[in-house]
Design a protein around this motif. Sequence first.
Motif, PDB file in Angstrom:
ATOM      1  N   ALA A  61     -22.643  15.198  63.194  1.00  0.00           N
ATOM      2  CA  ALA A  61     -22.283  16.578  63.571  1.00  0.00           C
ATOM      3  C   ALA A  61     -21.725  16.697  64.984  1.00  0.00           C
ATOM      4  CB  ALA A  61     -23.517  17.472  63.426  1.00  0.00           C
ATOM      5  N   HIS A  62     -20.577  17.338  65.074  1.00  0.00           N
ATOM      6  CA  HIS A  62     -19.922  17.578  66.373  1.00  0.00           C
ATOM      7  C   HIS A  62     -18.991  18.776  66.212  1.00  0.00           C
ATOM      8  CE1 HIS A  62     -17.186  14.971  64.108  1.00  0.00           C
ATOM      9  NE2 HIS A  62     -16.209  15.600  64.747  1.00  0.00           N
ATOM     10  N   PRO A  63     -18.680  19.446  67.309  1.00  0.00           N
ATOM     11  CA  PRO A  63     -17.856  20.663  67.231  1.00  0.00           C
ATOM     12  C   PRO A  63     -16.374  20.385  67.479  1.00  0.00           C
ATOM     13  CG  PRO A  63     -18.754  20.463  69.424  1.00  0.00           C
ATOM     14  CD  PRO A  63     -19.209  19.234  68.670  1.00  0.00           C
ATOM     15  N   HIS A  64     -15.543  21.371  67.115  1.00  0.00           N
ATOM     16  CA  HIS A  64     -14.137  21.397  67.527  1.00  0.00           C
ATOM     17  C   HIS A  64     -13.746  22.844  67.789  1.00  0.00           C
ATOM     18  CE1 HIS A  64     -13.187  17.234  66.606  1.00  0.00           C
ATOM     19  NE2 HIS A  64     -13.708  17.356  65.398  1.00  0.00           N
ATOM     20  N   ARG A  65     -12.843  23.045  68.723  1.00  0.00           N
ATOM     21  CA  ARG A  65     -12.242  24.373  68.932  1.00  0.00           C
ATOM     22  C   ARG A  65     -10.832  24.194  69.509  1.00  0.00           C
ATOM     23  NH1 ARG A  65     -14.992  29.161  72.455  1.00  0.00           N
ATOM     24  NH2 ARG A  65     -15.939  29.622  70.422  1.00  0.00           N
ATOM     25  N   VAL A 105     -18.630  23.307  63.515  1.00  0.00           N
ATOM     26  CA  VAL A 105     -19.392  22.075  63.704  1.00  0.00           C
ATOM     27  C   VAL A 105     -19.291  21.338  62.387  1.00  0.00           C
ATOM     28  CG1 VAL A 105     -21.669  21.075  64.133  1.00  0.00           C
ATOM     29  CG2 VAL A 105     -20.950  23.142  65.364  1.00  0.00           C
ATOM     30  N   HIS A 106     -18.877  20.077  62.428  1.00  0.00           N
ATOM     31  CA  HIS A 106     -18.780  19.342  61.171  1.00  0.00           C
ATOM     32  C   HIS A 106     -19.198  17.886  61.355  1.00  0.00           C
ATOM     33  CE1 HIS A 106     -14.379  17.618  61.435  1.00  0.00           C
ATOM     34  NE2 HIS A 106     -15.040  17.392  62.529  1.00  0.00           N
ATOM     35  N   SER A 107     -19.460  17.249  60.212  1.00  0.00           N
ATOM     36  CA  SER A 107     -19.734  15.811  60.209  1.00  0.00           C
ATOM     37  C   SER A 107     -18.709  15.145  59.306  1.00  0.00           C
ATOM     38  CB  SER A 107     -21.153  15.525  59.696  1.00  0.00           C
ATOM     39  OG  SER A 107     -21.294  15.963  58.363  1.00  0.00           O
ATOM     40  N   GLU A 108     -18.300  13.957  59.706  1.00  0.00           N
ATOM     41  CA  GLU A 108     -17.322  13.161  58.950  1.00  0.00           C
ATOM     42  C   GLU A 108     -17.959  11.792  58.741  1.00  0.00           C
ATOM     43  OE1 GLU A 108     -13.241  14.231  61.043  1.00  0.00           O
ATOM     44  OE2 GLU A 108     -14.907  14.356  62.443  1.00  0.00           O
ATOM     45  N   MET A 109     -18.511  11.586  57.538  1.00  0.00           N
ATOM     46  CA  MET A 109     -19.348  10.413  57.295  1.00  0.00           C
ATOM     47  C   MET A 109     -18.828   9.606  56.105  1.00  0.00           C
ATOM     48  SD  MET A 109     -21.574  10.703  59.697  1.00  0.00           S
ATOM     49  CE  MET A 109     -22.881   9.544  59.265  1.00  0.00           C
ATOM     50  N   PHE A 124      -6.621   7.496  59.141  1.00  0.00           N
ATOM     51  CA  PHE A 124      -6.090   8.082  60.378  1.00  0.00           C
ATOM     52  C   PHE A 124      -6.748   9.415  60.657  1.00  0.00           C
ATOM     53  CE2 PHE A 124      -2.807   5.287  58.940  1.00  0.00           C
ATOM     54  CZ  PHE A 124      -2.396   4.680  60.110  1.00  0.00           C
ATOM     55  N   GLN A 125      -6.857   9.715  61.958  1.00  0.00           N
ATOM     56  CA  GLN A 125      -7.093  11.096  62.346  1.00  0.00           C
ATOM     57  C   GLN A 125      -6.080  11.473  63.413  1.00  0.00           C
ATOM     58  OE1 GLN A 125     -10.751  13.528  64.050  1.00  0.00           O
ATOM     59  NE2 GLN A 125     -10.623  13.513  61.817  1.00  0.00           N
ATOM     60  N   ILE A 126      -5.477  12.628  63.193  1.00  0.00           N
ATOM     61  CA  ILE A 126      -4.449  13.148  64.087  1.00  0.00           C
ATOM     62  C   ILE A 126      -4.898  14.529  64.527  1.00  0.00           C
ATOM     63  CG2 ILE A 126      -2.027  13.898  64.194  1.00  0.00           C
ATOM     64  CD1 ILE A 126      -1.697  11.797  61.750  1.00  0.00           C
TER      65      ILE A 126
HETATM   66 MN    MN Z   1     -14.269  15.927  63.931  1.00  0.00          MN
END
Ligand code: MN
Length: 289
Positions: A61-65, A105-109, A124-126
């Motif tokens: 879990a981590h945020p983005h804005r 807030v999301h998790s990418e697992m 990839f992540q862009i």
């Molecule tokens: Mn993320």
Amino acid sequence: MTPIARNVTRVIDSVSTLEGGGFPVRRPFPVAGLSHIDPFLLLDHLGPVTWAPRQAIGAPAHPHRGFETVTYLLEGAMQHKDSAGHQGKLTPGDVQWMTAGAGVVHSEMPESRFYETGGVMHGFQIWVNLPAREKMIAPRYQEIPAAQIPEWRSDDGAATLRVIAGEHGGKRAVIATRTPIMLMHAKLMAGANVSIQVPAEMRAMCYVIDGALAFGANRERGNAGQLALFDAGGSVEAQAISAGQFLLLAGQPLNEPVARYGPFVMNTHTEIRQAIADYSEGRLGTIAA
Ligand code: MN
């Protein structure tokens, strides 16, 4: 009028680093001295990495804005969950285009079955910036299964382009982008050529996934892990020296101030401080168990 083929002005080497909980990525930017390539904020090439059973690592879990995250998976399986109750799964060829906007807030697992068995993870992540007027819009997800991504093929079959964003040769992407963006995955047999029309107002770059290619009217060589930056002009030309694959990224620069701190990308430091406060005080939400 035939648009002028662009020249390559710079070839950037990736740095190798660890992201999320500790998975390996190659990253041409951001790096010291190159914070972003407007309107793109980050390009991470995850793996390919072979995980043993129960060893695969993701991003808890981590945020983005303030921007959009684009995940494109080539091998393996990922699952994500977020603070808005959204869940999704990515398998090879799928794309998730997440507009974080005001914040999630999301998790990418690693997907649970993949985690148990292990295997190859590759993708990839862009990060695509949002203009100031859209940084605080409501979050949105677009999940596009591989079968819905149009594929262009040259007459001789030596070149294919998966059209993730934008348009090529009459194939139009299904993803709606907030700003004009092109994102394509090219696969070329040895000796194959491709010419991609890129609108003059867009910046263009090609990241080499594997193989060796010659880019631009000046035929600059790009090898695996390198990013070729193009000057202004029209088309992006590529020729495969050996069989190879690359990602084309192109977008219209926002020409706005960029203030960034980890997972937050805003226009001012005041807005960054607000994002940190909103996250630490729980206003970006939490992921339900
Ligand atoms: Mn993320």
